[in-house]
Enzyme design. Structure first.
Site, PDB file in Angstrom:
ATOM      1  N   GLU A 316       0.828  -1.204   0.000  1.00 59.84           N
ATOM      2  CA  GLU A 316       0.000   0.000   0.000  1.00 59.84           C
ATOM      3  C   GLU A 316       0.860   1.251   0.000  1.00 59.84           C
ATOM      4  O   GLU A 316       1.727   1.416   0.866  1.00 59.84           O
ATOM      5  CB  GLU A 316      -0.895   0.037   1.247  1.00 59.84           C
ATOM      6  N   CYS A 317       0.645   2.123  -0.949  1.00 63.55           N
ATOM      7  CA  CYS A 317       1.254   3.453  -0.992  1.00 63.55           C
ATOM      8  C   CYS A 317       2.770   3.367  -0.820  1.00 63.55           C
ATOM      9  O   CYS A 317       3.480   2.984  -1.730  1.00 63.55           O
ATOM     10  CB  CYS A 317       0.592   4.362   0.053  1.00 63.55           C
TER      11      CYS A 317
END
Length: 429
Positions: A316-317
């Site tokens: 994620e990210c």
């Protein structure tokens, strides 16, 4: 029954987090058991509020978290605490749903924080507008950046029937910030002294505090037991200064699904644990540690080996940024990353993504949010896109490369446990 307040303002930048932290620390020092919540998606403010209150800080959001889980969390806090403080997000009425919607849903009165540094009597008009627009129940006001006792009296008089609950003077030193928000508490050497100083300077009307009404937070029905879909599986989670944007509720959900969790540090060049059946790389600040990550040969080799072996990897990210080919930091220096997701990530001065979003999955929508300043240039075609809430327009790209799923999207796992379990299970195909 418990004293509960939603601490809100007319906009961001009024000092909500500073005031909430100061109030939490002051109440703890007065012997109160304090639980703090953060309204809306956020990773950084809760870390500071946890340091101020000495207790874990969870998210409350009627869309991302859902009313049922919000109710369960508040009910549990009401049993454990004397005081519940909820820091709002943006302005009181901003967002769909807003902080005001949350306050009304649970009957929590609002404490308005105003930046009085450049106003006096106009404070009354501002606060009455905040109260009456919704309307909401306005418990009182905490005036920030008060210059003198006379200034405080002018503000108090302007409020008419709304009490001035506390004041905080202009600060010679503010909480340090960077591009994603406050600097993390662990990076500020004297953070506890800073919080104690804020609590000392919060001129607090104990009589007004004692007159605050208590809130009856009804017991919430227990949630249904989850199937142990991840029983017997070990999920390795990256956790260090480069990867720390992790909802506590996500950790709890993986355990509730039956997973055994182990933590490791890519920044310390620790390899993916050998016993890992899946890997979770949450967001964080890889751009601040890009040089060190580029030199972490053992970590990079281990994540490549895990990917080659078909181990599910959820990034994620910031986690995704560390798996691109290269990462250009804020100074423009380019560093080699692990190279599982073909493409280049570059930091930029302007915000590239912000807001609540949902990822369509075969198990239904997985809710969460996005907040990033970097961009990924890749020729990989997205496997799906998130949907922005509430506009329903296309959001972040969601990539699938072998056993890797990666996106700028931060998922809130309790919003769809079945979808989460599927992400961490090895594909049958």
């Amino acid at each position: 029954m418990v004293k509960a307040l939603l601490i809100a303002a007319v906009s961001s930048g009024q000092g909500k987090t500073t005031v909430t932290a100061a109030l939490a620390r002051k109440l703890v020092r007065l012997g109160k058991r304090v639980r703090v919540f953060k309204c809306g998606p956020d990773f950084i403010d809760p870390m500071l509020l946890e340091r101020a209150s000495g207790a874990p800080v969870r998210s409350l959001d009627l869309w991302m978290v859902g009313q049922e889980l919000c109710s369960q969390q508040l009910s549990q806090a009401a049993v454990e605490a004397d005081v519940i403080l909820i820091e709002g997000v943006m302005g009181l009425y901003d967002g769909t749903p807003s902080s005001a919607d949350l306050a009304r849903a649970f009957g929590v009165p609002v404490m308005a924080v105003i930046d009085a540094g450049s106003m006096a009597q106009t404070a009354g008009a501002l606060v009455h507008g905040l109260r009456d627009y919704g309307p909401v129940e306005m418990a009182g006001v905490i005036a920030n950046r008060i210059a003198s006792e006379g200034h405080a009296k002018m503000v108090a008089t302007s409020l008419r029937d709304i009490p001035l609950f506390a004041t905080l003077p202009k600060q010679t030193r503010s909480l340090p910030e960077r591009h994603l928000g406050l600097v993390l508490p662990g990076e500020v050497n004297d953070i506890d002294q800073l919080l104690d100083n804020l609590a000392d300077q919060l001129a607090f009307d104990e009589t007004a505090w004692n007159q605050l009404r208590e809130v009856d937070i009804a017991p919430a029905p227990a949630g249904e037991a989850l199937p142990a879909t991840l029983a017997g599986k070990t999920v390795a989670i990256a956790r260090d200064a480069a990867f720390m944007f992790l909802y506590p509720a996500n950790v709890d959900m993986l355990r509730a699904l039956g997973a055994t969790l182990t933590f490791f540090s890519p920044l310390a060049n620790e390899p993916v644990p050998a016993q890992a059946d899946a890997v979770y790389l949450p967001g964080g600040y890889p751009e601040l540690h890009a040089e060190q990550l580029s030199q972490a040969a053992a970590w990079q080799a281990s994540i490549r080996a895990a990917h080659a072996a078909g181990t599910p990897i959820v990034a994620e990210c910031g986690g995704m940024m560390a798996l691109a080919d290269t990462l250009a930091d804020q100074a423009g220096a380019v560093w080699n990353m692990a190279g599982l997701l073909p493409g280049a990530v570059a930091m930029q001065p302007r915000l590239a993504g912000l807001g609540s979003q949902g990822l369509p999955t075969p198990q239904g929508v997985l809710r969460g949010h996005t907040f990033h300043y970097s961009k990924l240039e890749t020729k990989v075609e997205p496997a799906a896109y998130t949907v922005k809430h509430p506009s329903a327009i296309q959001g972040e790209a969601w990539y699938r490369v072998g056993s890797l799923t990666a996106s700028y999207f931060h998922a809130y796992f309790p919003s769809n446990p079945a979808a989460v379990a599927a992400l961490f299970l090895r594909s049958e195909t």
